[in-house]
Design a protein around this motif. Structure first.
Motif, short mmCIF file in Angstrom:
data_model
loop_
_atom_site.label_atom_id
_atom_site.label_comp_id
_atom_site.label_asym_id
_atom_site.label_seq_id
_atom_site.Cartn_x
_atom_site.Cartn_y
_atom_site.Cartn_z
N GLN A 57 0.90 -1.30 -0.14
CA GLN A 57 0.04 0.08 -0.11
C GLN A 57 0.82 1.27 0.15
N CYS A 58 0.26 2.41 0.32
CA CYS A 58 1.21 3.54 0.08
C CYS A 58 2.00 3.54 1.27
N MET A 59 3.30 3.72 1.26
CA MET A 59 4.24 3.83 2.22
C MET A 59 4.31 5.00 2.79
N GLN A 60 3.55 6.01 2.92
CA GLN A 60 3.43 7.35 3.55
C GLN A 60 4.86 7.60 3.59
N CYS A 61 5.61 7.97 2.55
CA CYS A 61 6.85 8.23 2.58
C CYS A 61 7.09 9.59 3.02
N PRO A 64 8.53 11.91 -0.34
CA PRO A 64 7.68 11.13 -1.30
C PRO A 64 7.81 11.78 -2.83
N PRO A 65 8.24 10.82 -3.80
CA PRO A 65 8.46 11.48 -5.20
C PRO A 65 7.03 11.99 -5.79
N CYS A 66 5.92 11.22 -5.21
CA CYS A 66 4.75 11.65 -5.79
C CYS A 66 4.42 13.12 -5.53
N VAL A 67 4.79 13.47 -4.40
CA VAL A 67 4.63 15.12 -4.11
C VAL A 67 5.38 15.84 -4.88
N SER A 79 1.93 17.59 7.76
CA SER A 79 3.03 17.61 8.67
C SER A 79 2.07 17.21 10.16
N ALA A 80 1.17 17.43 10.07
CA ALA A 80 0.50 16.94 11.38
C ALA A 80 0.29 15.60 11.66
N THR A 81 0.42 14.90 10.50
CA THR A 81 0.15 13.36 10.83
C THR A 81 1.38 12.51 10.31
N GLY A 82 2.07 13.36 9.53
CA GLY A 82 3.22 12.69 8.58
C GLY A 82 2.97 11.83 7.64
N THR A 83 1.62 11.93 7.26
CA THR A 83 1.03 11.30 5.94
C THR A 83 1.14 11.97 4.73
N VAL A 84 1.00 11.12 3.63
CA VAL A 84 0.76 11.73 2.32
C VAL A 84 -0.77 11.72 2.09
N GLN A 85 -1.19 13.06 1.56
CA GLN A 85 -2.68 12.84 1.24
C GLN A 85 -2.71 13.40 -0.02
N ILE A 86 -3.87 13.29 -0.77
CA ILE A 86 -4.32 13.81 -2.05
C ILE A 86 -5.58 14.78 -1.69
N ASP A 87 -5.62 16.02 -2.18
CA ASP A 87 -6.70 17.00 -2.43
C ASP A 87 -7.27 16.98 -3.77
N LYS A 117 -5.27 6.62 -3.27
CA LYS A 117 -4.27 5.71 -2.82
C LYS A 117 -4.91 5.42 -1.13
N CYS A 118 -4.14 4.75 -0.61
CA CYS A 118 -4.16 4.55 0.80
C CYS A 118 -4.10 5.79 1.58
#
Ligand code: SF4
Ligand code: SF4
Ligand code: SF4
Length: 180
Positions: A57-61, A64-67, A79-87, A117-118
């Motif tokens: 699944q998404c490794m929550q890098c 992150p190269p996706c960003v 930055s609040a959760t350390g996760t990568v998200q999509i708007d 993604k996850c």
């Protein structure tokens, strides 16, 4: 502030796909799409062949190269959760992020025209729940928590089981670890 992460213990994974189905059901994804997929591969030479299933699944890098390739800022690291998200409202469906992700974690929906993604079920986590894949895991193979908390279950389990990240040589700094 937190840095959420996950440990997946492959020795406890029953290869049941419950995590895949839980994600599909919760987010109303079509049968061929999910935030989690099971990658199966074989190693060795017949007859000494070993079959391994790897939930991916998404490794929550953290790097992150996706960003960095996203032209609109739709993909971002929270930055609040350390996760990568999509708007989704900013996603133009260009799919650069799919090409950039080395883990095959993103999927394009022709229905919505955006990429998914996850998310680490970050809405559930904000409500004090665990991600759906963790809650549904019949093998108890998944441990979720705050990697910034030295006493968290995920940190303890990762240390005890000598967990490693996938393709850490790429410099993506994943937040998902595997024990085997
Ligand atoms: S696993 Fe892929 S989609 Fe997830 S943060 Fe890393 S590069 Fe981005
Ligand atoms: S598909 Fe959407 S999230 Fe991915 S790079 Fe393009 S705009 Fe960004
Ligand atoms: S739900 Fe748990 S045991 Fe089943 S495939 Fe997913 S990680 Fe493995």
């Amino acid at each position: 502030m937190a840095h959420y992460g996950m440990l997946i213990d492959l020795t406890m994974c029953a290869q049941c796909s419950a995590c895949t189905v839980a994600c599909q059901t919760l987010y109303d994804r079509p049968p061929d799409q999910s935030g989690v997929y099971l990658l199966t591969y074989e190693t060795g030479t017949f007859p000494a062949v070993k079959r391994t299933t790897l939930p991916v699944q998404c490794m929550q890098c953290q790097n992150p190269p996706c960003v960095s390739v996203c032209p609109t800022g739709a993909s971002y690291r929270d930055s609040a959760t350390g996760t990568v998200q999509i708007d989704a409202s900013r996603c133009i469906g260009c799919r650069y992020c799919i090409a950039a992700c080395p883990y095959g974690a993103r999927q394009y929906s022709s229905t919505t025209g955006v990429v998914t993604k996850c998310t680490f079920c970050i809405g559930r986590v904000a409500d004090g729940l665990e991600p759906a894949c963790v809650e549904t895991c019949i093998g108890h193979a998944r441990v979720f928590g705050d990697l910034d908390d030295p006493g968290s279950d995920v940190n303890r389990a990762a240390a005890e089981r000598h967990a490693v990240a996938l393709r850490s040589d790429l410099g993506t700094r994943p937040s998902v670890y595997y024990a085997s």
